[in-house]
Design a protein around this motif. Structure first.
Motif, PDB file in Angstrom:
ATOM      1  N   UNK A  73       0.798  -1.242   0.000  1.00 54.46           N
ATOM      2  CA  UNK A  73       0.000   0.000   0.000  1.00 54.46           C
ATOM      3  C   UNK A  73       0.822   1.280   0.000  1.00 54.46           C
ATOM      4  N   UNK A  74       2.130   1.205   0.144  1.00 58.49           N
ATOM      5  CA  UNK A  74       2.928   2.409   0.387  1.00 58.49           C
ATOM      6  C   UNK A  74       3.774   2.819  -0.817  1.00 58.49           C
ATOM      7  N   UNK A  75       3.434   2.304  -2.008  1.00 53.93           N
ATOM      8  CA  UNK A  75       4.271   2.590  -3.171  1.00 53.93           C
ATOM      9  C   UNK A  75       4.030   3.975  -3.766  1.00 53.93           C
ATOM     10  N   UNK A  76       2.904   4.599  -3.449  1.00 50.31           N
ATOM     11  CA  UNK A  76       2.637   5.938  -4.002  1.00 50.31           C
ATOM     12  C   UNK A  76       3.680   6.923  -3.484  1.00 50.31           C
ATOM     13  N   UNK A  77       4.273   7.713  -4.376  1.00 50.55           N
ATOM     14  CA  UNK A  77       5.310   8.666  -3.984  1.00 50.55           C
ATOM     15  C   UNK A  77       4.791   9.679  -2.979  1.00 50.55           C
ATOM     16  N   UNK A  78       3.499   9.998  -3.048  1.00 46.19           N
ATOM     17  CA  UNK A  78       2.939  11.011  -2.163  1.00 46.19           C
ATOM     18  C   UNK A  78       2.539  10.461  -0.802  1.00 46.19           C
ATOM     19  N   UNK A  79       2.563   9.144  -0.638  1.00 47.63           N
ATOM     20  CA  UNK A  79       2.158   8.535   0.629  1.00 47.63           C
ATOM     21  C   UNK A  79       3.204   8.854   1.698  1.00 47.63           C
ATOM     22  N   UNK A  80       2.816   9.469   2.817  1.00 43.43           N
ATOM     23  CA  UNK A  80       3.807   9.750   3.866  1.00 43.43           C
ATOM     24  C   UNK A  80       4.540   8.500   4.337  1.00 43.43           C
TER      25      UNK A  80
END
Length: 834
Positions: A73-80
């Protein structure tokens, strides 16, 4: 070395995810295990079959123990949680408690977070971080904006919105930097990648280059094709960051006939047909690489993203292919423009098309490049493993050594200034800005500011910039020296205007009367008086430091003029637009009235070149007297008025060649910094300059600019830049990179803090004590809020404020504080100063 317990950490790892960046940690882990070390792996796992942050253990086919943690779930660049992941930190801490190690070597950390570095440090292990890309300073990892435009290599000098917005990126990077401080060593796969990270604030004393090594490849019996057709190869696939859209635009400008290109990993595009000679191909398997390379003559690497290394570039050169690459760092370390390939600006289809057309039309040049291509050195994986063993042994041997002596605390710095304009910006505002990036509180105040005594009483260092001696300033310096805690007072001036012995040898004063000259040189004596009252000197050039050191005998420190974030951002904005349509333009922007002799040095060469090229214009800015030779081309000379510094980038962007002549064999000119090169470089405009020491230091001749001494040198340099568009563009882009990487705000901040720490040690040890025989020259200028205005920096957003409006605001402030008489005194003082 004996057996070492090593934990290799990577956000992604084969076979879950196989790429160049994931193969490196796997190869290193296996190579270290084969040497007898106890190696474990902690890796992120992608896939929907596991709950987020769930963990499990496996043993791979070589016997390595791998702890997987689900990070899907944490692959998005914008995800803190891509940047800092507390859940992953908790499991990582438990794992280290269960499996203590001697060394933790962390590779890519996106999705599991930078906090793992601090967890590793708290475990007591030696900590090594390898930066395979630019994630530590760019959340998108590759320094390319969402619109596929290359970002500023130094993020504080640009305005890239990154994954959220620019302010978010800067806050994110500050948070990551606090964890990176817990790394003992930071490794980068290339010198250029290391330079980028240092320019973005990583401590250069902890950065080392560790080039990726390749495993031995079996001898290949594939023979190279001898087709008469020039065969290009692209292997970047459909990812736009690898440059496929740019390449397709460039290919559309290359006439068909005598060449072809294979696009590996690219699906056919029915909406875009470039001819049968442009062939989409499926991706090739790793064991097919030799055969693919043997079937081609030139590798095309049109990346928009910054490449930290590029293994394929090295493999292609080793196989005898020429390489056309973009100026994206890693490939340029082995591709020599015009020797074994060509280098073009990233995201520039016109420049790429021009390069490809030149190769299609000159097969002999391609063959010459192919003959030199095989000379490239490719590091062996075994050599890289040996280097890591040596590094680990070094860290473990020094782990029990006594800690280094703590640096004196430099938390507050007071800059006391005596001049406005560009000198104030470069010598006080920019250092203050750079120190603030390191967490140091700074004040920049005029030498007549009534708050100075209170500010000086709490400062950890005081820098007096270009302040003429007044009894009030000398008292302030005495008050600082009388404090219980000894702090350094340093004098800074960026011209050699502290030596009255130079009277008669300074250009630009010829029109003054004797009375005016006496007043001017009295000002020099007042500067000298303030200098003599200080503990040490800071100068912008080596010549300045040498002259002042010999003149006074005091400690001297070199701090070169550098890049400010505000000017860099304005320059990036100017660079984003094309140059103004029209003929090629040579530009010279003198600024002050003291450059007539400098212009006379280069005027004959400029006229000669303009007569050879009837379509070339000359733009002259500032107050400049020209000679009669210019009358021959007067119709193509454009005079431009002075303008605010915030508009300078746009003017420099509109010229194709910038001139920076200086009369040689002049101590005064040798002491001048290379600002004219620096400001033009920020908008990728190439400069031809006189070979004074500062310009020799800044310019790699023929690479980031040109140096010219005699008349023929100026003509030759101008001719090449005007007639060779590829060379002109490449020199400009490389100059911009050199300016950003060598003199970035973060780099400058570290350097300035080093100077202040060294000065602190000098004054506390008494090493700088000396006796001066200088006779002071000073006057009374009482502290006055009405006369203590300092220009605002950084400039206000929006349109720059005209100089006349700034002066009107200052006059109104003076009037409100002291009435008409105060305004009259201020104007009279300014006239006398001039």
């Amino acid at each position: 070395m004996g057996q070492v317990r090593i934990l290799v950490v990577s956000a992604h790892y084969p076979p879950n995810l196989t790429s160049g960046g994931t193969l490196v940690p796997q190869r290193l882990a296996r190579g270290l295990a084969a040497r007898g070390h106890e190696v474990r792996v902690y890796a992120g796992h992608l896939g929907g079959e596991h709950e987020p942050l769930s963990v499990w253990d496996e043993t791979d086919e070589t016997g390595l123990d791998v702890r997987w943690i689900s990070v899907t779930p944490f692959t998005a660049w914008s995800d803190p949680l891509n940047s800092l992941n507390p859940g992953a930190e908790e499991d990582f801490a438990r794992y280290l408690d269960e499996h203590p190690v001697d060394v933790v070597h962390l590779h890519s950390l996106q999705t599991i977070g930078a906090g793992l570095v601090s967890v590793a440090k708290r475990s007591g292990a030696a900590v090594v971080v390898t930066m395979h890309d630019f994630w530590w300073t760019c959340a998108r990892q590759f320094l390319v904006a969402p619109d596929m435009a290359p970002c500023s290599l130094v993020v504080s000098c640009g305005a890239c919105p990154c994954a959220v917005d620019h302010a978010w990126l800067l806050d994110r990077n500050r948070a990551l930097a606090t964890h990176l401080q817990d790394a003992d060593v930071v490794l980068a796969p290339s010198r250029s990648a290391a330079d980028v990270m240092i320019a973005n604030g990583v401590d250069e004393h902890r950065v080392r280059v560790d080039e990726n090594g390749l495993p031995p490849r079996p001898a290949s019996d594939v023979e190279r094709s001898t087709s008469d057709e020039l065969r290009f190869l692209f292997a970047g696939g459909p990812d736009p960051m690898k440059g496929l859209p740019v390449l397709l635009d460039a290919l559309a400008e290359v006439p068909a006939g005598g060449w072809s290109i294979d696009l590996y990993g690219v699906e056919p595009q029915p909406r875009r047909v470039l001819g049968d000679h442009v062939r989409p191909r499926p991706s090739y398997a790793p064991d097919e690489l030799d055969a693919v390379l043997a079937e081609h003559d030139v590798l095309v690497l049109p990346s928009v993203m910054r490449e930290s290394h590029s293994i394929l570039t090295r493999e292609a050169l080793g196989a005898g292919l020429a390489v056309v690459c973009t100026d994206t760092l890693g490939p340029e370390e082995v591709v020599r423009d015009g020797i074994n390939g060509l280098v073009v600006p990233a995201a520039d289809p016109q420049a790429l098309g021009l390069a490809l057309r030149s190769l299609v039309g000159d097969r002999e040049a391609v063959r010459a490049m192919q003959r030199t291509a095989v000379d490239v050195r490719i590091r062996a994986l075994d050599d890289q493993v040996t280097g890591l063993e040596d590094l680990y042994a070094e860290l473990l041997d020094t782990a029990g050594a006594l800690p280094a002596e703590p640096d004196p605390l430099i938390r507050r710095v007071l800059f006391v200034v005596g001049i406005q304009g560009a000198p104030l910006r470069y010598r006080a505002q920019l250092p203050a800005e750079s120190l603030r990036e390191l967490g140091v509180f700074t004040d920049v105040r005029h030498y007549r500011d009534p708050e100075l005594p209170a500010l000086a009483a709490v400062a950890d260092a005081v820098v007096v910039y270009r302040v003429p001696a007044t009894y009030e300033v000398l008292d302030l310096i005495d008050q600082v020296r009388a404090r219980d805690r000894r702090v350094p007072v340093l004098f800074d001036v960026d011209d050699l205007i502290v030596d009255p012995g130079l009277r008669g040898s300074v250009h630009g004063l010829e029109g003054m009367s004797e009375a005016e000259l006496d007043l001017w040189w009295r000002g020099v004596a007042r500067y000298r008086t303030t200098l003599e009252a200080c503990d040490a000197y800071i100068g912008s050039t080596a010549e300045l430091c040498a002259e002042v050191g010999e003149l006074t005998g005091m400690p001297v420190f070199r701090f070169a003029n550098g890049v400010g974030a505000a000017l860099a951002q304005l320059s990036e904005r100017a660079l984003a637009r094309p140059r103004r349509p029209g003929p090629l333009r040579i530009g010279y922007f003198s600024g002050t009235t003291t450059h007539d002799a400098d212009w006379a040095l280069v005027e004959p060469a400029v006229v000669e070149v303009m007569q050879r090229h009837p379509d070339v214009e000359l733009w002259l800015g500032g107050h400049l007297g020209t000679g009669p030779a210019l009358e021959a081309v007067a119709a193509r000379v454009r005079r431009l008025p002075m303008l605010p510094w915030t508009e300078l980038p746009h003017r420099l962007r509109d010229v194709d060649v910038n001139l920076a002549p200086l009369v040689l064999d002049s101590v005064f000119n040798e002491a001048k910094s290379a600002i004219k090169w620096l400001e033009a470089a920020l908008v990728a405009t190439p400069t031809v300059a006189s070979p004074t020491q500062p310009f020799r230091e800044s310019i790699d001749d023929g690479v980031t600019g040109h140096l010219a001494d005699a008349h023929g040198d100026w003509v030759e340099a101008l001719e090449r830049l005007i007639t060779d568009e590829h060379h002109r563009t490449l020199v400009g882009t490389r100059a911009r990179r050199a300016a950003l990487l060598r003199w970035s705000p973060a780099h400058q901040g570290h350097r300035y803090r080093e100077i202040l720490v060294a000065a602190h040690r000098t004054v506390t040890s008494g090493a700088g004590e000396r006796t001066s025989d200088w006779t002071p020259v000073a006057t009374h200028e009482p502290l006055s809020a009405a006369d203590a205005w300092v220009e605002t920096y950084p400039p206000r957003a929006g349109r720059p404020v005209p100089a006349w409006r700034l002066k009107a605001v200052a006059a109104r402030r003076v009037y409100r504080a002291g009435g008409v008489s105060a305004v009259v005194r201020r104007v009279t003082g300014r006239v006398r100063a001039r």
